[in-house]
Design an enzyme around this catalytic site. Structure first.
Site, PDB file in Angstrom:
ATOM      1  N   ASP A 139       0.792  -1.249   0.000  1.00 60.65           N
ATOM      2  CA  ASP A 139       0.000   0.000   0.000  1.00 60.65           C
ATOM      3  C   ASP A 139       0.817   1.288   0.000  1.00 60.65           C
ATOM      4  O   ASP A 139       0.245   2.364  -0.131  1.00 60.65           O
ATOM      5  CB  ASP A 139      -0.957   0.088   1.211  1.00 60.65           C
ATOM      6  N   ASP A 175      -8.162  -7.538   9.449  1.00 58.14           N
ATOM      7  CA  ASP A 175      -7.648  -6.327   8.786  1.00 58.14           C
ATOM      8  C   ASP A 175      -7.695  -5.120   9.715  1.00 58.14           C
ATOM      9  O   ASP A 175      -7.083  -4.086   9.430  1.00 58.14           O
ATOM     10  CB  ASP A 175      -8.505  -5.987   7.569  1.00 58.14           C
TER      11      ASP A 175
END
Ligand code: BGC
Length: 464
Positions: free
Chosen positions: A177, A400
């Site tokens: 990311d 997550d």
């Protein structure tokens, strides 16, 4: 050495070419005669995932085997995440249990006679700059770059360099990311800072430079996923930023083995009923395009295979060699189960046509936290042309992010509650849709039993 593989032979001759012949022969003879305790260096290959056994993380496997039905997937390889400085060396967790360090995993890989292990480097300063769930321990304004390079990367490289690991192929997933956030999230101050000195670009370059001398280490740089960077303008910005970052290293385009998409995400490999309409109109309609459905918002890439092939071609056009390989994280992008559509829709408007035909059942493609996806394709090398391997980077069953605000994670207090993990939240950009995140999830990285069972139920291809 993977005998019989053309890649291995190419690698071998390339490596041999560096050593004067006489010396190579001497070394070989010495090795044979004295049986030196050193492992022979593995030949550099184009695809480290091909032709070898992959490491199975026993810590993950133990969680999986403790769950009913888990045995169906417990033998699969998942990545080992190095998500903070404190996990590089062995230690004790918040509950007082002994934890492994990097060397314990590598030793265990040798004990398993594995030929390949996948590790994830994930601790850049200002990590996860556009979200809160995986905020990291380091900040640029608090000496983060120096700590990242000296206290995180250098000790990791020192361990990876130990001679006993030279025969093991080590695939390193570089900073999920991070560069993608610099493509789309510069309006967020923490990301804007990460785009500057001591931030993501410099950090990724440092890491690639530090790993390059280890010829058994294969670096794969993260490229987000099709639902994030698939739009033409995002894709071209991403290609430029990522290519320039890598070209700025000491060994330029040679410092990576390839790229990895969909890390810890849920985007399917393909949309069986929709892929052929990526560039065409809804059948029997007035001419409206399928990709203008709100689920796609004009993004012409509906799945990861299509996305990584396009990305690979663009990187080759930027001067990267043909051997670059693409990995896709398929740990949770299965989308099977009873709700999987059985046929293409007969609807004639883009929204109805797409919503009734798609396998990806998220309320939007930007939903990234604890989604009700399914176990995806099992990890394997060379699954389809243009893809080097399907890998399970995110270990299925690990959260997550925490679903409710509450006490911080004692072992990793930087992690926070992000509303994308809250099932009651409707993000402003989502036209009133809720996040779809599963309720009850613990902090990022912690075991989430209920979520694991949803993944098993929705596996695609189905589990035996
Ligand atoms: C977390 C990490 C964790 C990884 C794998 C990330 O979201 O921030 O701590 O190791 O997921 O589960």
């Amino acid at each position: 050495l993977t005998a019989g593989s053309a890649d291995a032979l190419v690698g071998l001759s390339r490596d041999r070419a560096r050593i004067p012949m006489g010396l190579a022969a001497l070394l070989a003879a010495g090795f044979a005669l004295c049986a030196l305790p050193l492992a022979a260096e593995a030949a550099r290959v184009a695809n480290p995932y091909a032709g070898v056994k992959w490491y199975v993380n026993p810590k993950w496997r133990a969680h999986v085997l403790a769950e009913p039905g888990g045995a169906a997937i417990a033998g699969n390889s998942t990545a080992v995440w190095l998500d903070r400085i404190g996990v590089i060396e062995p230690g004790t967790d918040a509950k007082g249990r002994k934890t492994w360090g990097l060397a314990d995993y590598l030793d265990d890989a040798l004990a398993q006679k594995a030929g390949l292990i996948t590790i994830v480097l994930y601790d850049l300063p200002n990590r996860d700059c556009a979200a809160l769930a995986s905020s990291g321990e380091l900040l640029i304004g608090k000496d983060g770059y120096r700590r990242y390079t000296q206290d995180y990367i250098d000790p990791i490289v020192k361990i990876l360099s130990r001679p006993q690991y030279r025969a093991l192929r080590i695939a390193a997933i570089i900073e999920p990311d991070s560069l993608p956030n610099l493509v789309t999230n510069l309006a967020v101050p923490k990301c804007r800072e990460a785009a500057g000195p001591g931030g993501y670009v410099q950090g990724v370059q440092y890491t690639l430079n530090a790993l390059y001398p280890l010829r058994n280490v294969y670096s794969y740089v993260d490229i987000g996923h099709s639902g994030w960077l698939g739009w033409d303008n995002n894709l071209s910005k991403a290609v430029t930023l990522i290519a320039d970052t890598i070209k700025g290293t000491a060994h330029g385009v040679d410092s990576v083995a390839g790229f990895v998409s969909n890390t810890a995400n849920y985007t399917p490999l393909a949309e069986p009923f929709l892929d052929k309409y990526e560039h065409s109109a809804v059948p029997n309609d007035s001419g409206l395009q399928v990709r203008q459905a709100s689920f796609y918002g004009w993004n012409p890439h509906f799945g990861e295979i299509d996305y990584v092939r396009a990305f690979r071609q663009k990187m080759i056009a930027q001067g990267f060699p043909n051997r670059i390989g693409m990995l896709i994280d398929t740990s949770r992008n299965g989308w099977g189960g009873p709700q999987r559509p059985q046929a293409v829709s007969a609807a004639t408007t883009p929204d109805a046509f797409v919503n009734q035909s798609r396998s990806d059942r998220r309320t939007g493609r930007g939903m990234w936290c604890n989604q009700p996806g399914g176990i995806g394709e099992r990890p394997r090398a060379d699954p389809v042309p243009g893809v080097g391997a399907y890998v399970w980077v995110k270990p299925p069953g690990e959260s997550d992010g925490v679903a409710k605000s509450g006490a911080p994670d004692p072992s990793d207090p930087a992690k926070r509650f992000d509303r994308f993990c809250d099932p009651t939240y409707a993000p402003p950009a989502a036209n009133g849709a809720l996040t779809g995140a599963l309720a009850g999830a613990p902090n990022a990285g912690q075991w989430f039993s209920a979520g694991f069972h949803v993944l098993l139920e929705n596996a695609w291809p189905p589990l035996k």
